[in-house]
Write an enzyme that holds these catalytic residues in place. Structure first.
Site, short mmCIF file in Angstrom:
data_model
loop_
_atom_site.label_atom_id
_atom_site.label_comp_id
_atom_site.label_asym_id
_atom_site.label_seq_id
_atom_site.Cartn_x
_atom_site.Cartn_y
_atom_site.Cartn_z
CE LYS A 1 -1.66 2.82 2.83
NZ LYS A 1 -1.81 4.23 2.13
CD GLU B 1 13.14 4.82 8.06
OE1 GLU B 1 12.60 5.75 9.07
OE2 GLU B 1 13.47 4.99 6.94
CB CYS C 1 13.22 9.23 7.55
SG CYS C 1 14.38 8.03 6.44
CD GLU D 1 11.00 12.81 11.07
OE1 GLU D 1 11.97 12.30 10.42
OE2 GLU D 1 9.96 12.25 11.45
#
Length: 484
Positions: A170, A245, A279, A380
């Site tokens: 997906k 992750e 990331c 983040e």
């Protein structure tokens, strides 16, 4: 969507417009699946694994098919790069580099597919054979992010296929174009029906079904930490394997004894590719106090000259953010920093250029006066924003770098080899670069410590994520024990 070897529409008939983040134009209309479509894909993958031949096909033959996929990606590189830039807004030159990396991932796993023949281990029993073998996990759910749609897909698809699993992928509902294209290549390569399935739709529907289904044996997810936690909870129902992750807040330590110009250049490379939507972006700049002011000045002077624009323009160095929603998150992130007392050295707002007003652009930004107790340092931001901290000693630099819930990656810039090694060993991160930033390749494992995730992708460890380990003991001269 591609389910059980057929291209199908959503059972609901729903669709979704796919938007170009550069100008908000509709570039495609994709089907919008939901739980019912995910269930159909899971059923196809389950049947293909339990009753099909894929898991019993030799690793050599599976490797040949995966190598075909790599060859087709190289053949269609320009089309794929065009679609990736259209979908994400990144420069087409970045996308071409991504396609080379993606083909490399498929080639790597095709090459090592048949190199694991198991292991004979010593047995305490006489007249026995003791061996360890690796087998496919089974049905794998794979959920990929919007920032590197096809690159992240390759890290999951290639090892899952060569190890004999079946899968349902997906992609992000806002960037599905290259994943749809690569599934056409998977079909062309001859992957049997039901082995590789593609569902489209929102994470709250199709993604949730993959996470919760008792017929899925493994769930692999790359994305935000909040969603990762939800997936972990959902996976407990049948104790499925998880590979997560979940991003990072990555420190980049700059010592005074480094090559100054190289460190400035790499500090920019570490953040401003793909508008900081990476990331592993080195968004926490930690600079030795004696060169802090000089370093910031040099950095700001270069950041001011970054050219924003369409990813298809040759002189564009940075494209837009992915969506209006994400742009607003970056705006709020920087506003939080301002309230916390940071100084905006450059950027800190949307551009005023009339040609950029239809896109989701944010100016490259440098924030100074930052400390680890600030949200802007701990969270983040996932945008073109660098926070700058100071340090005086090596121990302080490492302490600052480790002061985070994340532990994905980090960097150290110094010409002192011993110092670099000490820092690399002390930094609690899955990857540490020395005098380099944001380098990854198929042979090296990728993943994080702490809340950056669970497990590893790439390398041999990335292969092992999709394998179960079995011990087989055979007594070649059985005889009664006569205990009872």
């Amino acid at each position: 969507m591609y389910i059980d070897g057929r291209w199908v529409n959503a059972q609901s008939g729903n669709t979704r417009d796919i938007i170009n983040p550069y100008n908000q134009e509709v570039i495609a209309t994709a089907v919008e699946g939901d739980e019912s479509d995910a269930k159909a894909a899971i059923a196809a993958a389950r049947q293909a694994f339990d009753q099909g031949d894929w898991k019993n096909t030799s690793a050599t033959e599976r490797g040949k098919i995966v190598r075909k996929i790599a060859d087709f990606i190289e053949r269609d590189k320009e089309e794929l790069a065009y679609l990736e830039s259209l979908d994400t807004g990144k420069t087409v030159e970045e996308s071409r580099g991504d396609m080379d990396d993606i083909a490399g991932v498929f080639h790597y796993y095709a090459e090592i597919a048949d190199k694991d023949g198991g292991e004979i281990i010593e047995s305490p029993l006489p007249n026995s054979i003791s061996k360890v073998v690796h087998e496919p996990v089974g049905v794998c759910g794979q959920i990929t992010p919007w920032n590197y749609p096809l690159l992240q897909a390759s890290w999951k698809l290639a090892p899952a296929l060569v190890t004999g699993n079946t899968l349902i992928m997906k992609p992000s509902e806002i960037t599905p174009l290259t994943t749809v294209k690569v599934f056409k290549l998977i079909e062309e390569a001859g992957v049997p029906a039901g082995v590789a399935n593609l569902v489209l739709g929102a994470g709250s529907t199709t993604g949730a079904e993959l996470s919760e289904s008792k017929d899925v044996d493994l769930i692999s997810f790359t994305g935000g930490i909040a969603t990762g936690k939800k997936i972990m909870k959902a996976a407990t129902d049948n104790v499925k394997k998880t590979a997560l992750e979940l991003g990072g807040k990555n420190p980049n330590i700059i010592f005074a004894d480094t090559d100054f110009e190289t460190a400035v250049d790499q500090a920019m490379n570490g953040v401003f590719f793909h508008a900081g939507q990476i990331c592993s972006a080195g968004t926490r700049l930690i600079v030795e106090e004696s060169i802090h002011d000089q370093f910031v000045e040099a950095l700001v002077n270069r950041v001011k000259n970054i050219k924003l624009g369409s990813g298809f323009d040759d002189d564009t160095q940075m494209g837009p953010l992915i969506s209006k929603e994400h742009l607003n998150k970056v705006i709020d992130y920087v506003e939080t920093g301002k309230k916390e007392g940071v100084t905006v050295e450059v950027g800190g707002k949307q551009p005023e250029d009339p040609e950029l007003q239809d896109g989701f652009f944010y100016l490259p930004t440098v924030l100074t006066g930052c400390t680890t107790d600030m949200d802007v340092v701990q969270e983040e931001g996932f945008g073109p924003v660098i926070t700058v901290e100071k340090f005086s000693t090596e121990d302080e630099a490492v302490q600052l770098a480790n002061d985070s819930i994340y532990g994905l990656a980090g960097a150290v810039f110094t010409n002192n080899i011993a110092k670099a090694e000490r820092c690399a060993q002390a930094m609690r991160m899955g990857t540490v670069w020395i005098n380099e930033m944001n380098v990854y390749f198929p042979h090296a494992p990728w993943g994080g410590y702490k809340q950056s995730g669970i497990g590893r992708e790439l390398g041999k460890l990335g292969l092992e994520e999709y394998q179960e380990t079995k011990h087989i003991l055979q007594n070649i001269k059985p005889e009664p024990l006569n205990w009872f």
